[in-house]
Design a protein around this motif. Structure first.
Motif, PDB file in Angstrom:
ATOM      1  N   ILE A 179     -35.017  70.069   9.305  1.00 28.55           N
ATOM      2  CA  ILE A 179     -34.376  69.684  10.623  1.00 28.55           C
ATOM      3  C   ILE A 179     -34.738  68.091  10.547  1.00 28.55           C
ATOM      4  O   ILE A 179     -35.644  67.824   9.916  1.00 28.55           O
ATOM      5  CB  ILE A 179     -35.100  70.300  11.862  1.00 28.55           C
ATOM      6  N   THR A 180     -33.829  67.354  10.993  1.00 27.54           N
ATOM      7  CA  THR A 180     -33.997  65.815  11.384  1.00 27.54           C
ATOM      8  C   THR A 180     -33.930  65.716  12.855  1.00 27.54           C
ATOM      9  O   THR A 180     -33.127  65.625  13.567  1.00 27.54           O
ATOM     10  CB  THR A 180     -32.646  65.143  10.748  1.00 27.54           C
ATOM     11  N   PRO A 181     -35.269  65.340  13.317  1.00 21.37           N
ATOM     12  CA  PRO A 181     -35.547  65.152  14.868  1.00 21.37           C
ATOM     13  C   PRO A 181     -34.816  63.838  15.216  1.00 21.37           C
ATOM     14  O   PRO A 181     -34.702  62.821  14.402  1.00 21.37           O
ATOM     15  CB  PRO A 181     -36.821  65.102  14.923  1.00 21.37           C
ATOM     16  N   LYS A 182     -34.469  63.643  16.427  1.00 22.84           N
ATOM     17  CA  LYS A 182     -33.906  62.202  16.989  1.00 22.84           C
ATOM     18  C   LYS A 182     -35.140  61.471  17.309  1.00 22.84           C
ATOM     19  O   LYS A 182     -36.246  61.762  17.165  1.00 22.84           O
ATOM     20  CB  LYS A 182     -33.311  62.689  18.377  1.00 22.84           C
ATOM     21  N   PRO A 183     -34.881  60.188  17.477  1.00 22.34           N
ATOM     22  CA  PRO A 183     -35.915  59.020  17.459  1.00 22.34           C
ATOM     23  C   PRO A 183     -36.623  59.181  18.735  1.00 22.34           C
ATOM     24  O   PRO A 183     -36.130  59.532  19.899  1.00 22.34           O
ATOM     25  CB  PRO A 183     -35.357  57.676  17.539  1.00 22.34           C
ATOM     26  N   GLY A 184     -37.775  59.182  18.566  1.00 19.25           N
ATOM     27  CA  GLY A 184     -38.864  59.340  19.852  1.00 19.25           C
ATOM     28  C   GLY A 184     -38.985  60.812  20.362  1.00 19.25           C
ATOM     29  O   GLY A 184     -39.687  60.933  21.186  1.00 19.25           O
ATOM     30  N   SER A 185     -38.594  61.753  19.241  1.00 13.01           N
ATOM     31  CA  SER A 185     -38.842  63.384  19.539  1.00 13.01           C
ATOM     32  C   SER A 185     -40.189  63.665  19.031  1.00 13.01           C
ATOM     33  O   SER A 185     -40.592  62.921  18.038  1.00 13.01           O
ATOM     34  CB  SER A 185     -37.606  64.050  19.015  1.00 13.01           C
ATOM     35  N   ASP A 186     -40.827  64.561  19.643  1.00  9.21           N
ATOM     36  CA  ASP A 186     -42.235  65.170  19.291  1.00  9.21           C
ATOM     37  C   ASP A 186     -42.109  66.605  18.976  1.00  9.21           C
ATOM     38  O   ASP A 186     -42.927  67.662  18.857  1.00  9.21           O
ATOM     39  CB  ASP A 186     -43.087  65.267  20.456  1.00  9.21           C
ATOM     40  N   ILE A 187     -40.841  67.085  18.472  1.00  8.25           N
ATOM     41  CA  ILE A 187     -40.641  68.420  17.958  1.00  8.25           C
ATOM     42  C   ILE A 187     -41.380  68.724  16.564  1.00  8.25           C
ATOM     43  O   ILE A 187     -41.740  70.062  16.662  1.00  8.25           O
ATOM     44  CB  ILE A 187     -39.151  68.785  17.601  1.00  8.25           C
ATOM     45  N   THR A 188     -41.818  67.827  15.890  1.00  9.46           N
ATOM     46  CA  THR A 188     -42.605  67.951  14.704  1.00  9.46           C
ATOM     47  C   THR A 188     -43.977  68.269  15.058  1.00  9.46           C
ATOM     48  O   THR A 188     -44.776  68.522  14.185  1.00  9.46           O
ATOM     49  CB  THR A 188     -42.651  66.934  13.603  1.00  9.46           C
ATOM     50  N   GLU A 189     -44.457  67.794  16.175  1.00 10.71           N
ATOM     51  CA  GLU A 189     -45.861  67.842  16.429  1.00 10.71           C
ATOM     52  C   GLU A 189     -46.106  68.954  17.520  1.00 10.71           C
ATOM     53  O   GLU A 189     -47.198  69.274  17.856  1.00 10.71           O
ATOM     54  CB  GLU A 189     -46.421  66.584  16.938  1.00 10.71           C
ATOM     55  N   ASN A 190     -44.946  69.229  18.239  1.00 10.15           N
ATOM     56  CA  ASN A 190     -45.097  70.215  19.424  1.00 10.15           C
ATOM     57  C   ASN A 190     -44.833  71.772  18.741  1.00 10.15           C
ATOM     58  O   ASN A 190     -43.824  71.997  18.349  1.00 10.15           O
ATOM     59  CB  ASN A 190     -43.977  70.058  20.379  1.00 10.15           C
ATOM     60  N   ARG A 191     -45.931  72.607  18.935  1.00  7.35           N
ATOM     61  CA  ARG A 191     -45.987  73.990  18.146  1.00  7.35           C
ATOM     62  C   ARG A 191     -44.859  75.018  19.079  1.00  7.35           C
ATOM     63  O   ARG A 191     -44.363  75.724  18.336  1.00  7.35           O
ATOM     64  CB  ARG A 191     -47.398  74.507  18.421  1.00  7.35           C
TER      65      ARG A 191
END
Length: 568
Positions: A179-191
């Protein structure tokens, strides 16, 4: 062609002329009905089509209402058709809502997972059918993941091995997602968000397990390695625990300040430190409690306690006694034959001994209560330190004025807080924080004077400024009063001088008038022609007019004279 059209129009006109009114009405009605049908057909065909969120019908009304409510919260128009299928206006909204419903576990149990990603494909062989099925599933999952607001792009790879005859030989289904998260997204840190993507994969692919799913970002960092994220979760838990402690400390601090500031004012109670030590670990505590047995409860209404208690109650009792003296006679049998006496008794043969044994077994029953509980979190210790300032008062001299020191400051006297008030404040703080001596709590209330140098400088400056203003006002009012008195005296003297000057002028004018009148009378008596100037004649006419006016209107003349006197 033009001739043919003209002939057609002429023929229609000829037929129209030969038809009766009833035939014409029928023809017009048919034309209107045909036009209405065409308009209705275009309206129906041009109406926007609704896309199903879940192709399978949802029969459970409660589950259907929850899904509809969640879709309405996203601001998307929804409807439920007669087949109990939930629909939204477009495919993009449908993909987005599928992702949200799967992430929040709103898909009803028993719903066919393949119905969510259903796409019909025209195939020729079974191999092509399976290939198209995998492509459809992969594309639909990719669309679902892309429909998430915080995902900019997604790449999905699914491996579905061929089915083997024996389960031991069957290779598991695997899936990998980048996945490529959008700028400012916390999806990579949100379990929770990563778990939502993982649930989408599990719900869409039959037989897929958590250990066979790999979700990474565009840099190759594995996002669903939840075991490796234990340290980060521990840091987050510690942060929450510290926040809980800080919240509790702020609560105690506000409570203590509110109580003390109402008594000693906010200016005297400024410093308060609260430290709370809490044990955040989970503990399973098992407690065994033994207590006496109540033989007779207390009689209600008696002024004394007549209950009977016993530490225990006898369940059973056993007593035994054994007395043994000497070995006695041990026969050995016939001569020449070894006897059958056991070796242990044989060794004791021909010996003298004595033994006495008493055994008493007494079993007692007592009351027992077992308690099991979990404690988390728990306050280990509370420490509170409070400083209360005394009071400062100005010193006054015999005249009631503040005493000013040689350095130009006002002398003050400090009164410390009495020891009784400090002890009362300490009790107040202890009750506010739930003081417990057994827990090791500490509450300290001290009287330490604050450094009020800057405050005293401001107060002294304000006092001297006020005193200077008062002196200036007094001087100004005195000068103003002196000026007013001088003005009144000057005005009075000026009026008196003006009155005397006017009286002198009137007297002089009267004498001159008398002299002129006397001269005129003498001239008239001597027959001398006397010429009078224009000014004299005008003045005489005015005097005559005034005299006549006074005779005719005496009241008006009196009012005029009073006005002149008031002006003077």
């Amino acid at each position: 062609m033009n001739e043919w059209i003209k002939k057609l129009i002429g023929r229609i006109a000829d037929l129209w002329g030969r038809w009766s009114m009833a035939q014409r009405a029928i023809l017009v009605g048919i034309a209107v009905a045909a036009a209405g049908g065409i308009i209705a057909l275009f309206s129906v065909s041009g109406a926007p089509t609704m896309v199903p969120v879940i192709d399978a019908p949802i029969r459970d009304e409660a589950a259907r209402d929850r899904i509809v409510l969640r879709i309405n919260q996203e601001g998307i128009k929804t409807q439920v058709n007669s087949a109990d299928i939930i629909q939204v206006p477009d495919e993009r909204s449908a993909r987005r809502m599928r992702a949200i419903l799967i992430r929040e576990d709103l898909i009803p149990a028993g719903t066919d997972p393949w119905a969510i990603f259903d796409r019909e494909r025209w195939t020729i062989t079974d191999f092509e059918r399976n290939v198209n099925l995998q492509r459809a599933i992969r594309q639909m999952i990719t669309d679902h993941i892309k429909a998430i607001d915080e995902v900019d792009d997604a790449n999905v790879t699914i491996v579905m091995p061929a089915r083997e005859l024996f389960r031991e030989d069957q290779n598991p289904v695997t899936a990998s997602v980048i996945i490529t998260p959008k700028p400012g997204s916390d999806i990579t840190e949100n379990r929770k968000k990563v778990e939502g993507i993982q649930k989408i994969l599990k719900f869409a692919i039959e037989g897929l397990k958590d250990e066979n799913i790999v979700i990474t970002d565009q840099g190759g960092l594995v996002l669903n390695d939840f075991k490796g994220m234990a340290d980060f979760e521990r840091l987050g838990l510690i942060e929450k625990e510290m926040k809980l402690i800080q919240t509790q400390e702020a609560k105690y601090k506000a409570l203590v300040l509110a109580g003390l500031q109402k008594t000693f004012t906010a200016d005297r109670v400024r410093d308060i430190n609260v430290k709370i030590d809490m044990d955040m670990s989970k503990k399973a505590v098992a407690t065994d409690e033994f207590f006496p047995i109540t033989l007779k409860p207390r009689t209600p209404g008696l002024p004394y306690d007549d209950s009977q208690m016993a530490p225990s109650v006898t369940l059973s009792q056993s007593t035994s006694s054994t007395v043994w003296e000497g070995t006695g006679f041990n026969p050995e049998g016939p001569s020449g034959v070894e006897g059958q006496t056991p070796p242990a008794f044989k060794d004791m043969s021909n010996l003298y001994g004595r033994m006495t044994q008493n055994t008493n077994v007494h079993n007692e029953a007592i009351n027992k209560k077992t308690t099991q509980e979990e404690r988390s979190p728990q306050v280990d210790r509370v420490t509170v330190a409070v400083n209360i300032d005394g009071t400062w008062k100005w010193k006054y001299d015999e005249k009631g004025a503040p005493v000013v020191l040689p350095d130009g400051t006002i002398e003050r006297e400090y009164t410390p807080v009495p020891a009784e008030q400090l002890r009362a404040a300490q009790v107040l703080v202890q009750n506010a924080v739930g003081y417990s001596a057994g827990r090791g709590d500490s509450v300290t209330v001290q009287n330490i004077p604050y450094d009020r140098t800057a405050q005293f400088v401001d107060e002294d400056a304000a006092y001297f400024r006020k005193k200077q203003i008062q002196t200036t006002v007094v001087v100004f009012l005195s000068g103003l009063a002196l000026l007013l008195v001088s003005f009144i005296l000057f005005r009075t003297i000026s009026r008196e001088l003006e009155r005397r000057r006017r009286l002198a002028e009137d007297e002089r004018s009267r004498r001159e008038q008398a002299i002129r009148e006397s001269a005129i009378e003498q001239a008239e008596e001597g027959g001398v022609d006397v010429s009078i100037s224009v000014e004299e004649r005008t003045r005489m006419e005015l005097q005559e007019a005034v005299a006549n006016m006074a005779k005719e209107h005496p009241e008006d003349c009196a009012q005029l004279i009073r006005t002149w006197l008031l002006e003077e």
